[in-house]
Design a protein around this motif. Structure first.
Motif, PDB file in Angstrom:
ATOM      1  N   ILE A  21      69.221  -1.070  22.855  1.00  9.99           N
ATOM      2  CA  ILE A  21      70.273  -0.582  21.972  1.00  9.99           C
ATOM      3  C   ILE A  21      69.953   0.887  21.719  1.00  9.99           C
ATOM      4  CG2 ILE A  21      71.395  -0.857  19.730  1.00  9.99           C
ATOM      5  CD1 ILE A  21      70.015  -3.832  19.990  1.00  9.99           C
ATOM      6  N   LEU A  22      70.620   1.749  22.459  1.00 10.29           N
ATOM      7  CA  LEU A  22      70.299   3.167  22.455  1.00 10.29           C
ATOM      8  C   LEU A  22      71.279   3.935  21.584  1.00 10.29           C
ATOM      9  CD1 LEU A  22      68.836   1.966  24.918  1.00 10.29           C
ATOM     10  CD2 LEU A  22      69.386   4.045  26.143  1.00 10.29           C
ATOM     11  N   PHE A  23      70.730   4.624  20.600  1.00 10.61           N
ATOM     12  CA  PHE A  23      71.564   5.514  19.808  1.00 10.61           C
ATOM     13  C   PHE A  23      71.870   6.741  20.671  1.00 10.61           C
ATOM     14  CE2 PHE A  23      70.756   2.546  16.676  1.00 10.61           C
ATOM     15  CZ  PHE A  23      71.565   2.808  15.577  1.00 10.61           C
ATOM     16  N   ASN A  24      72.739   7.613  20.184  1.00 15.82           N
ATOM     17  CA  ASN A  24      73.200   8.735  20.995  1.00 15.82           C
ATOM     18  C   ASN A  24      72.025   9.413  21.696  1.00 15.82           C
ATOM     19  OD1 ASN A  24      75.159   8.239  18.811  1.00 15.82           O
ATOM     20  ND2 ASN A  24      76.292   9.862  19.803  1.00 15.82           N
ATOM     21  N   HIS A  25      72.093   9.461  22.998  1.00 25.33           N
ATOM     22  CA  HIS A  25      71.072  10.162  23.780  1.00 25.33           C
ATOM     23  C   HIS A  25      71.776  11.195  24.642  1.00 25.33           C
ATOM     24  CE1 HIS A  25      72.228   6.350  25.586  1.00 25.33           C
ATOM     25  NE2 HIS A  25      71.960   6.832  26.789  1.00 25.33           N
ATOM     26  N   GLU A  26      71.358  12.423  24.460  1.00 26.22           N
ATOM     27  CA  GLU A  26      72.071  13.577  24.997  1.00 26.22           C
ATOM     28  C   GLU A  26      71.165  14.390  25.910  1.00 26.22           C
ATOM     29  OE1 GLU A  26      75.303  13.960  23.662  1.00 26.22           O
ATOM     30  OE2 GLU A  26      74.893  12.182  22.474  1.00 26.22           O
ATOM     31  N   SER A  27      71.788  15.201  26.733  1.00 25.71           N
ATOM     32  CA  SER A  27      71.071  16.152  27.571  1.00 25.71           C
ATOM     33  C   SER A  27      72.083  17.170  28.077  1.00 25.71           C
ATOM     34  CB  SER A  27      70.395  15.438  28.747  1.00 25.71           C
ATOM     35  OG  SER A  27      71.302  15.215  29.808  1.00 25.71           O
ATOM     36  N   PRO A  28      71.610  18.170  28.806  1.00 22.49           N
ATOM     37  CA  PRO A  28      72.555  19.131  29.384  1.00 22.49           C
ATOM     38  C   PRO A  28      73.531  18.489  30.370  1.00 22.49           C
ATOM     39  CG  PRO A  28      70.359  20.069  29.331  1.00 22.49           C
ATOM     40  CD  PRO A  28      70.225  18.620  28.952  1.00 22.49           C
ATOM     41  N   ARG A  29      73.285  17.263  30.792  1.00 25.61           N
ATOM     42  CA  ARG A  29      74.180  16.574  31.722  1.00 25.61           C
ATOM     43  C   ARG A  29      75.292  15.808  31.006  1.00 25.61           C
ATOM     44  NH1 ARG A  29      70.934  14.714  36.933  1.00 25.61           N
ATOM     45  NH2 ARG A  29      69.530  16.489  37.050  1.00 25.61           N
ATOM     46  N   ALA A  68      67.913  12.346  26.212  1.00 23.92           N
ATOM     47  CA  ALA A  68      68.111  11.289  27.208  1.00 23.92           C
ATOM     48  C   ALA A  68      66.879  10.989  28.064  1.00 23.92           C
ATOM     49  CB  ALA A  68      69.325  11.610  28.080  1.00 23.92           C
ATOM     50  N   PRO A  69      66.147  11.973  28.592  1.00 20.84           N
ATOM     51  CA  PRO A  69      64.978  11.628  29.406  1.00 20.84           C
ATOM     52  C   PRO A  69      63.955  10.758  28.670  1.00 20.84           C
ATOM     53  CG  PRO A  69      65.542  13.920  29.762  1.00 20.84           C
ATOM     54  CD  PRO A  69      66.408  13.418  28.616  1.00 20.84           C
ATOM     55  N   GLU A  70      63.802  10.972  27.373  1.00 20.93           N
ATOM     56  CA  GLU A  70      62.885  10.120  26.600  1.00 20.93           C
ATOM     57  C   GLU A  70      63.415   8.691  26.506  1.00 20.93           C
ATOM     58  OE1 GLU A  70      60.557  13.075  23.613  1.00 20.93           O
ATOM     59  OE2 GLU A  70      62.434  12.247  22.845  1.00 20.93           O
ATOM     60  N   TYR A  71      64.731   8.546  26.431  1.00 23.78           N
ATOM     61  CA  TYR A  71      65.325   7.222  26.329  1.00 23.78           C
ATOM     62  C   TYR A  71      65.189   6.466  27.644  1.00 23.78           C
ATOM     63  CZ  TYR A  71      67.157   8.271  21.705  1.00 23.78           C
ATOM     64  OH  TYR A  71      67.257   8.568  20.378  1.00 23.78           O
ATOM     65  N   VAL A  72      65.238   7.197  28.745  1.00 23.93           N
ATOM     66  CA  VAL A  72      65.026   6.562  30.052  1.00 23.93           C
ATOM     67  C   VAL A  72      63.603   6.004  30.117  1.00 23.93           C
ATOM     68  CG1 VAL A  72      64.878   6.978  32.544  1.00 23.93           C
ATOM     69  CG2 VAL A  72      66.770   7.945  31.216  1.00 23.93           C
ATOM     70  N   GLU A  73      62.651   6.768  29.616  1.00 21.83           N
ATOM     71  CA  GLU A  73      61.274   6.260  29.567  1.00 21.83           C
ATOM     72  C   GLU A  73      61.203   5.005  28.692  1.00 21.83           C
ATOM     73  OE1 GLU A  73      56.880   7.106  27.743  1.00 21.83           O
ATOM     74  OE2 GLU A  73      58.280   8.794  27.789  1.00 21.83           O
ATOM     75  N   LEU A  89      66.365   2.154  20.528  1.00 19.89           N
ATOM     76  CA  LEU A  89      65.788   3.472  20.801  1.00 19.89           C
ATOM     77  C   LEU A  89      66.594   4.490  20.002  1.00 19.89           C
ATOM     78  CD1 LEU A  89      65.144   3.421  24.659  1.00 19.89           C
ATOM     79  CD2 LEU A  89      63.625   2.700  22.795  1.00 19.89           C
ATOM     80  N   ALA A  90      65.897   5.242  19.178  1.00 26.04           N
ATOM     81  CA  ALA A  90      66.535   6.216  18.298  1.00 26.04           C
ATOM     82  C   ALA A  90      65.466   7.164  17.786  1.00 26.04           C
ATOM     83  CB  ALA A  90      67.211   5.496  17.130  1.00 26.04           C
ATOM     84  N   THR A  91      65.888   8.273  17.226  1.00 21.26           N
ATOM     85  CA  THR A  91      64.925   9.209  16.638  1.00 21.26           C
ATOM     86  C   THR A  91      64.671   8.886  15.167  1.00 21.26           C
ATOM     87  OG1 THR A  91      66.536  10.823  15.861  1.00 21.26           O
ATOM     88  CG2 THR A  91      65.767  11.054  18.145  1.00 21.26           C
ATOM     89  N   GLY A  92      65.642   8.229  14.526  1.00 23.20           N
ATOM     90  CA  GLY A  92      65.562   8.014  13.090  1.00 23.20           C
ATOM     91  C   GLY A  92      66.044   9.219  12.306  1.00 23.20           C
ATOM     92  N   GLY A  93      66.415  10.269  13.011  1.00 18.30           N
ATOM     93  CA  GLY A  93      66.885  11.495  12.365  1.00 18.30           C
ATOM     94  C   GLY A  93      68.314  11.346  11.881  1.00 18.30           C
ATOM     95  N   ASN A  94      68.649  12.123  10.896  1.00 13.91           N
ATOM     96  CA  ASN A  94      70.017  12.077  10.371  1.00 13.91           C
ATOM     97  C   ASN A  94      70.568  13.486  10.251  1.00 13.91           C
ATOM     98  OD1 ASN A  94      68.315  12.764   8.283  1.00 13.91           O
ATOM     99  ND2 ASN A  94      69.337  11.536   6.750  1.00 13.91           N
TER     100      ASN A  94
END
Length: 192
Positions: A21-29, A68-73, A89-94
């Motif tokens: 269950i992945l929260f928003n995972h972003e990258s330049p892609r 995103a690369p961290e979420y892939v790991e 998977l999340a940062t817990g950041g708000n």
């Protein structure tokens, strides 16, 4: 449905099946219509003098944006676990959209208030005020913890969009060399 069918097969048939269950995972892609990429691409274009404004909706929406690369790991670690389970998977950041905007514009040396405009067309009728994840189980069982927080993510994405803009309009073979590919005219490569 996907979540429950995964649990069903895991519990009913003993299949090694995990839910991530992945929260928003972003990258330049990230696609250009997603708010993070819309912002960082606009920052690059405004800095280059190609645009003056970016139009956004609710700047107060709170999101948990990770890299995103961290979420892939993290997904890979789920598949290496001794026992299948369900993991967030999340940062817990708000961070608010406004926080992301401010960080992105400041990183490029721009005043966001001069360039960001409100447009009600970007308001969502079913907006969720805050989406924040708890990845403590992934940390405890998988040893996974996000290290890139949203402010750093914004800077990574701005840098990538500025670099991409610098290469825009150049033929693909002149852009090779990024991430280890040989540059055109490299004496060690024949036929290029």
């Amino acid at each position: 449905y996907a979540y429950w069918v995964t649990k069903n097969y895991r519990e009913g048939y003993g299949t090694f099946a995990v839910n991530g269950i992945l929260f928003n995972h972003e990258s330049p892609r990230r696609g250009e219509t997603f708010v993070t990429r819309k912002i960082t691409r606009a920052v690059a274009r405004i800095k280059a003098g190609l645009e003056d404004h970016v139009y956004l909706g609710n700047l107060d929406a709170v999101r948990d944006w990770g890299y995103a690369p961290e979420y892939v790991e993290g997904m890979w670690r789920m598949l290496q676990a001794d026992e299948p389970d369900d993991f967030v998977l999340a940062t817990g950041g708000n961070f608010t959209v406004r926080d992301f905007v401010v960080t992105a514009f400041e990183h490029a040396g721009l005043d966001w208030e001069k360039h960001v405009r409100f447009d009600e067309r970007y308001l969502r009728p079913t907006e969720v005020d805050a989406l924040i994840g708890d990845a403590s189980k992934a940390e405890a069982k998988l040893g996974w913890k996000a290290s890139v927080q949203t402010d750093e993510l914004a800077r990574i994405m701005v840098d990538a969009d500025i670099a991409a803009l610098e290469h825009e309009g150049r033929p693909w073979y002149d852009q090779v060399g990024l991430e280890g590919w040989p540059k055109v005219g490299n004496p060690g490569i024949t036929g290029v």
